[in-house]
Design a protein around this motif. Structure first.
Motif, PDB file in Angstrom:
ATOM      1  N   MET A 259       1.047   4.345  -3.122  1.00 55.57           N
ATOM      2  CA  MET A 259       0.994   5.699  -2.947  1.00 55.57           C
ATOM      3  C   MET A 259       2.066   6.608  -3.468  1.00 55.57           C
ATOM      4  O   MET A 259       2.027   7.385  -4.069  1.00 55.57           O
TER       5      MET A 259
ATOM      6  N   THR B 232       2.555   6.327  -7.249  1.00 58.02           N
ATOM      7  CA  THR B 232       1.347   7.347  -7.736  1.00 58.02           C
ATOM      8  C   THR B 232       1.686   8.513  -7.541  1.00 58.02           C
ATOM      9  O   THR B 232       1.648   9.252  -8.646  1.00 58.02           O
ATOM     10  N   TYR B 233       2.284   9.124  -6.639  1.00 60.59           N
ATOM     11  CA  TYR B 233       2.814  10.453  -6.227  1.00 60.59           C
ATOM     12  C   TYR B 233       4.048  10.820  -7.109  1.00 60.59           C
ATOM     13  O   TYR B 233       4.083  12.044  -7.956  1.00 60.59           O
TER      14      TYR B 233
ATOM     15  N   HIS C 242       0.688  -1.346  -0.057  1.00 62.58           N
ATOM     16  CA  HIS C 242       0.063  -0.054  -0.175  1.00 62.58           C
ATOM     17  C   HIS C 242       0.905   1.314  -0.070  1.00 62.58           C
ATOM     18  O   HIS C 242       0.758   2.338  -0.823  1.00 62.58           O
TER      19      HIS C 242
ATOM     20  N   THR D 172      -3.754  16.118  -5.223  1.00 64.71           N
ATOM     21  CA  THR D 172      -4.646  15.157  -4.688  1.00 64.71           C
ATOM     22  C   THR D 172      -5.881  14.892  -5.536  1.00 64.71           C
ATOM     23  O   THR D 172      -6.542  13.855  -5.802  1.00 64.71           O
TER      24      THR D 172
END
Length: 195
Positions: A122, A125-126, A118, A140
């Motif tokens: 994240m 993704t960023y 997880h 976001t």
């Protein structure tokens, strides 16, 4: 199959495989026990209950997805990274449908904090969006746009919801072009005040 050799990892892997066959919401301890040739009660020494089992599958699936996303984006930037990320996510959703469903399961913050998969999803993704230079909260908002687009596309594709004769791959490519354009030209405005 004999009970010897059963571990929490083997039970979780079998549950992930079962999820890909019958759907994440349909995995049960009874079905797993039948697959191992043991009584249901034999699994309780490895998992607490079906919720614990599903969380374990979600953590395992997140690790697998994180590996794919990292491989698809490493050394890439901009649209190339966006396409790599989106295509890896789509391939995972198509080839591992139960595991994909598991990655969408809401889990407690302490589970996310302790799940390397997880955390890497994240971070990836960023990281793959850094090239677009979006400040928060626009970053976001952009992530929510991408996730909503991908989730909607994957759900419609899986259910056969694209009945128009337009080639689905052509639509996917056009969507990625549109997302790249939206991210490139994202208009950052003053933060709206909450009513």
């Amino acid at each position: 199959m004999a009970r010897a050799g059963l571990t929490a990892d083997r039970v979780t892997e079998a549950a992930a495989d079962l999820a890909d066959e019958v759907g994440f919401d349909n995995i049960t301890l009874s079905a797993l026990a039948r697959g191992f040739g043991v009584a249901d009660a034999s699994l309780y020494s490895h998992v607490r209950n079906v919720r614990d089992l599903r969380v374990r599958v979600a953590v395992r699936a997140a690790r697998e997805l994180a590996d794919r996303l990292a491989a698809a984006t490493t050394g890439r930037a901009g649209k190339e990274s966006l396409a790599g990320f989106a295509n890896a996510w789509r391939d995972f959703a198509k080839s591992r449908p139960g595991r994909y469903q598991a990655t969408q399961m809401p889990v407690e913050p302490d589970v996310i904090a302790g799940s390397g998969g997880h955390q890497r999803i994240m971070a990836t993704t960023y990281a793959h969006l850094n090239g677009y230079g979006l400040p928060e909260p626009a970053l976001t908002d952009a992530i929510r746009l991408l996730r909503s687009t991908y989730q909607g596309f994957f759900a419609l594709e899986a259910s056969g919801g694209f009945g128009h004769p337009r080639d689905v791959e052509a639509s996917w490519a056009a969507i990625l072009d549109a997302l790249d354009s939206a991210l490139t030209h994202w208009r950052v405005s003053a933060e709206r005040k909450e009513p």
